[in-house]
Design a protein around this motif. Structure first.
Motif, short mmCIF file in Angstrom:
data_model
loop_
_atom_site.label_atom_id
_atom_site.label_comp_id
_atom_site.label_asym_id
_atom_site.label_seq_id
_atom_site.Cartn_x
_atom_site.Cartn_y
_atom_site.Cartn_z
N ASN A 119 0.86 -1.18 0.00
CA ASN A 119 0.00 0.00 0.00
C ASN A 119 0.89 1.23 0.00
O ASN A 119 1.47 1.59 1.03
CB ASN A 119 -0.91 -0.02 1.23
N GLU A 120 1.02 1.87 -1.16
CA GLU A 120 1.96 3.00 -1.29
C GLU A 120 1.61 4.14 -0.34
O GLU A 120 2.50 4.75 0.27
CB GLU A 120 1.96 3.51 -2.73
N GLN A 121 0.33 4.45 -0.22
CA GLN A 121 -0.05 5.57 0.64
C GLN A 121 0.25 5.28 2.11
O GLN A 121 0.68 6.16 2.86
CB GLN A 121 -1.54 5.89 0.47
N GLU A 122 0.01 4.05 2.51
CA GLU A 122 0.31 3.66 3.89
C GLU A 122 1.79 3.83 4.20
O GLU A 122 2.17 4.35 5.26
CB GLU A 122 -0.12 2.22 4.13
#
Length: 211
Positions: free
Chosen positions: A31-34
């Motif tokens: 999860n890039e945003q995480e």
């Protein structure tokens, strides 16, 4: 003053040394945003770091789905242990020939592992496991070999944690095997050091392939 690390460098270091070293990440998409939120950067340096990790075959970039962390295969595990054995046996022979076995550093790492043997502190145990082995490789004085070995860290830590929790009392077995390596180095016995290293890696390999 030291130059601050770029966002890409921070993302790369975190993903490689922390995230990918966690066995729980296997079989998952990242999860890039995480990850961006965790380390305080935008998604752009995360993507740049993932491209670099993909080039190193540590993640798979799948169109429209993102970066996937594939579980280590049996072949990858065998090749990892084979490469480790080659490097570590060479290092043992080199340090003994030079009279430069890093006994203090290896014994210090071993003492830390003894202290971490009980309780749910497996990741810390494996971190000190890495320091134990790297102390030997680094003492050989070959910078390119040390860099090669450091590049195996993410796979080694992930494999080490899996092995640790796959077999009851694996902690104790690792400590005994490490003590055999230190004993052989202290005795200046290259053959015994090679056998101890091979035995330790073969034992880890068996545990991983059976898990």
């Amino acid at each position: 003053m030291p130059v601050p690390a770029s966002g890409r460098d921070r993302a790369y270091a975190y993903l490689k040394d922390t995230y990918l070293a966690d066995p729980e990440c296997q079989g998952r998409f990242i999860n890039e945003q995480e990850i961006a939120d965790r380390i305080g950067v935008s998604r752009t340096p995360i993507r740049e770091a993932l491209f670099q990790l993909s080039a190193e075959d540590l993640v798979q970039l799948i169109p429209k789905r993102g970066a996937y962390v594939a579980p280590l295969t049996g072949r990858e595990i065998r090749e990892l242990m084979e490469l480790r054995g080659m490097v570590e046996r060479h290092a043992a022979g080199s340090v003994l020939a030079a009279g430069a076995a890093p006994l203090d550093a290896m014994r210090a790492a071993l003492a830390e592992q003894h202290a971490l043997c009980s309780g749910d502190r497996g990741r810390e145990f494996i971190d000190w496991d890495q320091r134990f082995h790297f102390a030997l490789v680094e003492a050989a004085g070959n910078d390119m070999l040390s860099k090669l070995y450091s590049g195996l860290r993410a796979r080694q830590v992930r494999a080490g944690v899996v092995a640790l929790f796959s077999t009851p009392d694996r902690h104790r077995a690792v400590l005994r095997e490490h003590e055999e390596i230190v004993r052989a180095l202290a005795d200046g016995d290259t053959g015994a050091a090679h056998r101890a290293i091979t035995g330790h890696l073969d034992s880890t390999l068996r545990v991983l392939l059976d898990s």
